[in-house]
Scaffold this motif. Structure first.
Motif, PDB file in Angstrom:
ATOM      1  N   HIS A   1     115.863  27.120  52.027  1.00 39.02           N
ATOM      2  CA  HIS A   1     116.650  28.260  51.548  1.00 39.02           C
ATOM      3  C   HIS A   1     116.707  29.353  52.606  1.00 39.02           C
ATOM      4  N   ASP A   2     115.552  29.698  53.192  1.00 38.08           N
ATOM      5  CA  ASP A   2     115.516  30.772  54.184  1.00 38.08           C
ATOM      6  C   ASP A   2     116.287  30.388  55.442  1.00 38.08           C
ATOM      7  N   TRP A   3     116.212  29.105  55.822  1.00 38.60           N
ATOM      8  CA  TRP A   3     116.991  28.642  56.973  1.00 38.60           C
ATOM      9  C   TRP A   3     118.477  28.780  56.686  1.00 38.60           C
ATOM     10  N   SER A   4     118.908  28.374  55.500  1.00 35.45           N
ATOM     11  CA  SER A   4     120.320  28.453  55.139  1.00 35.45           C
ATOM     12  C   SER A   4     120.803  29.896  55.097  1.00 35.45           C
ATOM     13  N   ALA A   5     119.917  30.817  54.670  1.00 34.93           N
ATOM     14  CA  ALA A   5     120.287  32.233  54.576  1.00 34.93           C
ATOM     15  C   ALA A   5     120.265  32.938  55.930  1.00 34.93           C
ATOM     16  N   GLY A   6     119.845  32.225  56.982  1.00 36.65           N
ATOM     17  CA  GLY A   6     119.799  32.817  58.308  1.00 36.65           C
ATOM     18  C   GLY A   6     118.544  33.604  58.592  1.00 36.65           C
ATOM     19  N   TRP A   7     117.531  33.436  57.760  1.00 33.44           N
ATOM     20  CA  TRP A   7     116.272  34.172  57.945  1.00 33.44           C
ATOM     21  C   TRP A   7     115.282  33.416  58.824  1.00 33.44           C
ATOM     22  N   VAL A   8     115.608  32.183  59.200  1.00 29.84           N
ATOM     23  CA  VAL A   8     114.734  31.370  60.046  1.00 29.84           C
ATOM     24  C   VAL A   8     115.505  31.004  61.306  1.00 29.84           C
ATOM     25  N   ASP A   9     114.994  31.416  62.445  1.00 27.09           N
ATOM     26  CA  ASP A   9     115.656  31.152  63.719  1.00 27.09           C
ATOM     27  C   ASP A   9     115.193  29.798  64.236  1.00 27.09           C
ATOM     28  N   ALA A  10     115.864  28.755  63.773  1.00 29.34           N
ATOM     29  CA  ALA A  10     115.501  27.385  64.157  1.00 29.34           C
ATOM     30  C   ALA A  10     116.669  26.472  63.859  1.00 29.34           C
ATOM     31  N   THR A  11     116.691  25.322  64.530  1.00 26.17           N
ATOM     32  CA  THR A  11     117.671  24.300  64.187  1.00 26.17           C
ATOM     33  C   THR A  11     117.176  23.537  62.964  1.00 26.17           C
ATOM     34  N   LEU A  12     118.065  22.790  62.343  1.00 25.74           N
ATOM     35  CA  LEU A  12     117.654  21.999  61.185  1.00 25.74           C
ATOM     36  C   LEU A  12     116.636  20.943  61.590  1.00 25.74           C
ATOM     37  N   ASP A  13     116.781  20.368  62.781  1.00 25.43           N
ATOM     38  CA  ASP A  13     115.794  19.390  63.253  1.00 25.43           C
ATOM     39  C   ASP A  13     114.417  20.035  63.402  1.00 25.43           C
ATOM     40  N   GLU A  14     114.393  21.273  63.873  1.00 28.70           N
ATOM     41  CA  GLU A  14     113.115  21.973  64.007  1.00 28.70           C
ATOM     42  C   GLU A  14     112.498  22.258  62.636  1.00 28.70           C
ATOM     43  N   VAL A  15     113.342  22.557  61.666  1.00 31.18           N
ATOM     44  CA  VAL A  15     112.850  22.753  60.289  1.00 31.18           C
ATOM     45  C   VAL A  15     112.244  21.461  59.763  1.00 31.18           C
ATOM     46  N   VAL A  16     112.936  20.350  59.992  1.00 30.30           N
ATOM     47  CA  VAL A  16     112.417  19.053  59.541  1.00 30.30           C
ATOM     48  C   VAL A  16     111.102  18.741  60.227  1.00 30.30           C
ATOM     49  N   ASP A  17     111.020  18.969  61.526  1.00 35.48           N
ATOM     50  CA  ASP A  17     109.773  18.696  62.259  1.00 35.48           C
ATOM     51  C   ASP A  17     108.618  19.525  61.698  1.00 35.48           C
ATOM     52  N   GLU A  18     108.888  20.779  61.347  1.00 37.91           N
ATOM     53  CA  GLU A  18     107.841  21.623  60.782  1.00 37.91           C
ATOM     54  C   GLU A  18     107.381  21.097  59.424  1.00 37.91           C
ATOM     55  N   LEU A  19     108.326  20.645  58.602  1.00 33.22           N
ATOM     56  CA  LEU A  19     107.967  20.084  57.296  1.00 33.22           C
ATOM     57  C   LEU A  19     107.121  18.819  57.461  1.00 33.22           C
ATOM     58  N   VAL A  20     107.465  17.992  58.435  1.00 32.90           N
ATOM     59  CA  VAL A  20     106.684  16.778  58.682  1.00 32.90           C
ATOM     60  C   VAL A  20     105.270  17.149  59.115  1.00 32.90           C
ATOM     61  N   ARG A  21     105.146  18.152  59.977  1.00 33.52           N
ATOM     62  CA  ARG A  21     103.809  18.590  60.401  1.00 33.52           C
ATOM     63  C   ARG A  21     102.984  19.080  59.215  1.00 33.52           C
ATOM     64  N   GLN A  22     103.617  19.831  58.324  1.00 28.75           N
ATOM     65  CA  GLN A  22     102.906  20.303  57.133  1.00 28.75           C
ATOM     66  C   GLN A  22     102.464  19.132  56.261  1.00 28.75           C
ATOM     67  N   LEU A  23     103.353  18.144  56.108  1.00 28.37           N
ATOM     68  CA  LEU A  23     103.009  16.977  55.295  1.00 28.37           C
ATOM     69  C   LEU A  23     101.849  16.209  55.910  1.00 28.37           C
ATOM     70  N   LEU A  24     101.884  16.030  57.220  1.00 29.53           N
ATOM     71  CA  LEU A  24     100.795  15.302  57.888  1.00 29.53           C
ATOM     72  C   LEU A  24      99.474  16.054  57.741  1.00 29.53           C
ATOM     73  N   GLY A  25      99.540  17.376  57.711  1.00 34.98           N
ATOM     74  CA  GLY A  25      98.329  18.147  57.487  1.00 34.98           C
ATOM     75  C   GLY A  25      97.723  17.881  56.119  1.00 34.98           C
ATOM     76  N   ILE A  26      98.570  17.553  55.154  1.00 36.17           N
ATOM     77  CA  ILE A  26      98.095  17.196  53.810  1.00 36.17           C
ATOM     78  C   ILE A  26      97.545  15.769  53.793  1.00 36.17           C
ATOM     79  N   LEU A  27      98.262  14.870  54.468  1.00 38.88           N
ATOM     80  CA  LEU A  27      97.886  13.454  54.440  1.00 38.88           C
ATOM     81  C   LEU A  27      96.697  13.155  55.339  1.00 38.88           C
TER      82      LEU A  27
END
Length: 219
Positions: free
Chosen positions: A184-210
């Motif tokens: 949501h924040d990326w779509s609203a322009g509040w996150v200065d990142a590409t969509l690929d960078e957003v995905v990479d960050e989500l994967v890192r967060q998931l791996l931190g859980i796993l």
């Protein structure tokens, strides 16, 4: 309006009543994606405005729906359905890949689908919030479905020795909040990142859980 009006039956213009009804419903939902997901938004849209945008009459609206909330509910499910179909296809295609590649493919499919049209993000994360107890129940039910999917993926990874064996439901529920908030924040322009960078960050967060501290995947 106590209920929907009865739709005409029989064949007309080479189409059955069911085909005409499906086309009308699609046109109303397409118009709703435009009006609810952009300007003026769900709360400022009227039945007359939606019908005009769909190129249909208000009578035809009441043949398909009782209220505008019914349209929003159907549209919310449709947008979620598109994303779920993209995720399941990506999961099937990545079934034999290592965990990191599989997770990246799945999240890229989800993010790519829902971010393909900013109106989908607004419907999913903004317009359905606070409308009614009924829509809140539907929103939470769809969110629970995404939690179930993450838990299933995590359990499968644990069975393969790619993730720590544990109950992932609490972590998955918290993680879904991160996914929704970041997109949501990326779509609203509040996150200065590409969509690929957003995905990479989500994967890192998931791996931190796993992969909790002190645990490592089986080689």
């Amino acid at each position: 309006m106590p209920g929907r009006l009865r739709a005409p039956t029989g064949r007309y213009g080479g189409k059955t009543a069911e085909e005409r009804q499906a086309e009308r419903r699609r046109r109303f939902l397409d118009a709703a994606l435009h009006l609810f997901g952009d300007t003026p938004g769900f709360r400022a849209t009227t039945v007359a405005a939606l019908s005009e945008a769909a190129g249909l009459s208000t009578r035809q609206f009441y043949e398909e729906f009782r209220t505008l909330e019914d349209v929003l509910a159907a549209l919310h499910l449709q947008v979620n359905g598109w994303a779920e179909a993209a995720v399941l296809e990506a999961a099937a295609d990545a079934a034999d890949l290592p965990l990191v590649e599989r997770a990246t493919a799945i999240f890229r499919a989800y993010a790519g689908n829902i971010a393909a049209d900013p109106r989908r993000i607004r419907i999913t994360f903004v317009e359905v919030i606070g409308v009614s107890p009924r829509l809140e129940e539907q929103r939470l039910a769809r969110r629970a479905g995404w939690v179930d999917l993450i838990c299933a993926e995590a359990d499968a990874a644990a069975a393969r020795g790619e993730a720590a064996p544990r109950d992932y439901r609490l972590a998955a529920t918290g993680f879904i909040g991160s996914v929704n908030g970041l997109l949501h924040d990326w779509s609203a322009g509040w996150v200065d990142a590409t969509l690929d960078e957003v995905v990479d960050e989500l994967v890192r967060q998931l791996l931190g859980i796993l992969w909790p501290p002190g645990w490592s995947p089986r080689s």
